[in-house]
Design an enzyme around this catalytic site. Structure first.
Site, PDB file in Angstrom:
ATOM      1  CB  CYS A   1      -0.856  -0.037   1.660  1.00 21.03           C
ATOM      2  SG  CYS A   1      -1.752   0.808   1.044  1.00 21.03           S
TER       3      CYS A   1
ATOM      4  CB  CYS B   1      -7.151  -1.780   6.567  1.00 14.70           C
ATOM      5  SG  CYS B   1      -7.057  -2.173   4.601  1.00 14.70           S
TER       6      CYS B   1
END
Length: 363
Positions: free
Chosen positions: A101, A197
């Protein structure tokens, strides 16, 4: 300086943005909407990417007194992080989605858009330090080693570091929370996010099974003898000890660990801790935070996000990085990053491809 503050909705990014504003910079807050369906990602204290987090980030921006926007990067996040995560597990590897990410979203897509909008830099709440030198910027570990995130930032290049700020790197987490309370930020006591997440309930094996289906196979020992069966190689990672569900105990009564994962023949190989030991690894896709090492170097290496440093010797071999361990290392999983350090300074990182065990030939 005009800076874009990435605000996740947590305490760290809120304080980072507040510090930059207080220092006199022109700060604009942005929350990244990363889920194609926010209700499907974690909620509350378990992660980010939720509607709740977006609202927390907006309230923090209001308190700080900065403009605030939401950027929809859900498709980019799904392709570069979520799908990559699934594909890597399907290939028998163990990826790090936070590192991916940072590489593909926060310091690529977001930074590119920020520069296009005439921002000078991106600010995040990561726990790491940037040190200015005559040769450029260096990435260093945070003062709070318990919260240090330099490992997942080891993919950043010198160009990206030149446009990044990590205002919390010199502060222990406890002091950051106290500062948030003094500033009147409602997220001061908000729990830290945990795990991955985008895995809604925290159950990674089931998350992968929903996308990869059931692929049963055999669990074998290092001689090839069958010990049991499994429901899919994606439910395992190298070094795993718990949840193996092997009916046949080891002859010596000691725990077994996952040594190798082979999705092609759907085999998971297990063995002793001694068999798990690795003396060398080969890694690809190197990314250097500073100058590229020109020769063999003695340094330290971290092999997973919360792992300890180990002493190594590293050298470039074409487009590969070869790393030899001073002492055999455990649980070295292909797909993870090896991040090299010189003291607290991050030299660079690469993705682990293959390992050579202390007890056998390369696998």
């Amino acid at each position: 300086m005009r800076v874009l503050a990435a605000m996740s909705g947590g305490v760290d990014s809120a304080v980072a943005a507040a510090r930059m504003a207080e220092a006199g910079h022109e700060v604009v807050g942005v929350h990244l909407a990363l889920s194609r369906n926010p209700q499907s990602y974690r909620s509350g204290a378990r992660g980010c990417c939720t509607l709740e987090d977006s609202r927390d980030a907006r309230r923090a921006a209001d308190v700080i007194g900065i403009p605030f926007y939401v950027w929809d990067l859900a498709e980019r996040f799904h392709e570069d992080v979520v799908q990559n995560f699934v594909d890597e597990y399907a290939a028998g590897r163990t990826p790090n989605p936070c590192l991916r990410c940072n590489e593909k979203v926060k310091f690529s897509a977001v930074l590119d858009r920020a520069i296009a909008l005439d921002f000078d830099a991106v600010v995040t709440g990561h726990y790491a330090q940037i040190v200015e030198t005559s040769a450029g910027r260096e990435l260093h570990r945070a003062v709070d080693h318990g919260k240090d995130q330099s490992y997942v930032l080891g993919v950043l290049t010198q160009e990206q570091l030149s446009r990044a700020f990590f205002p919390l790197g010199d502060t222990p987490k406890s002091e950051v929370r106290a500062e948030a309370e003094r500033r009147g930020l409602a997220v001061a006591d908000k729990p830290d996010s945990h795990d991955i997440c985008f895995v809604a309930d925290g159950n990674t094996p089931d998350f992968l099974s929903e996308r990869l289906g059931a692929n049963p196979g055999d669990i074998v020992d290092s001689t090839g003898a069958k010990l049991g069966e499994h429901e899919g190689t994606h439910r395992y990672t190298v070094g795993q000890r718990k949840g193996l569900r092997i009916g046949t105990p080891a002859a010596d009564g000691k725990p077994r660990f996952v040594l190798d994962i082979s999705p092609v023949d759907r085999t998971v190989t297990v063995g002793s801790r001694e068999e798990l030991a690795v003396r060398r690894l080969s890694a690809s896709q190197p990314r250097w935070c500073g100058p590229v090492p020109e020769s063999t170097i003695s340094c330290r290496a971290q092999l997973r996000a919360h792992g300890d440093e180990v002493a190594v010797t590293a050298r470039l071999d074409g487009d590969k990085v070869l790393v030899d361990f001073d002492e055999p290392a455990d649980a070295v999983a292909p797909g993870q990053a090896v991040v090299l350090y010189d003291g607290t300074r991050v030299i660079g990182s690469a993705t682990i491809d293959t390992v050579e065990r202390a007890s056998q030939q390369p696998v």
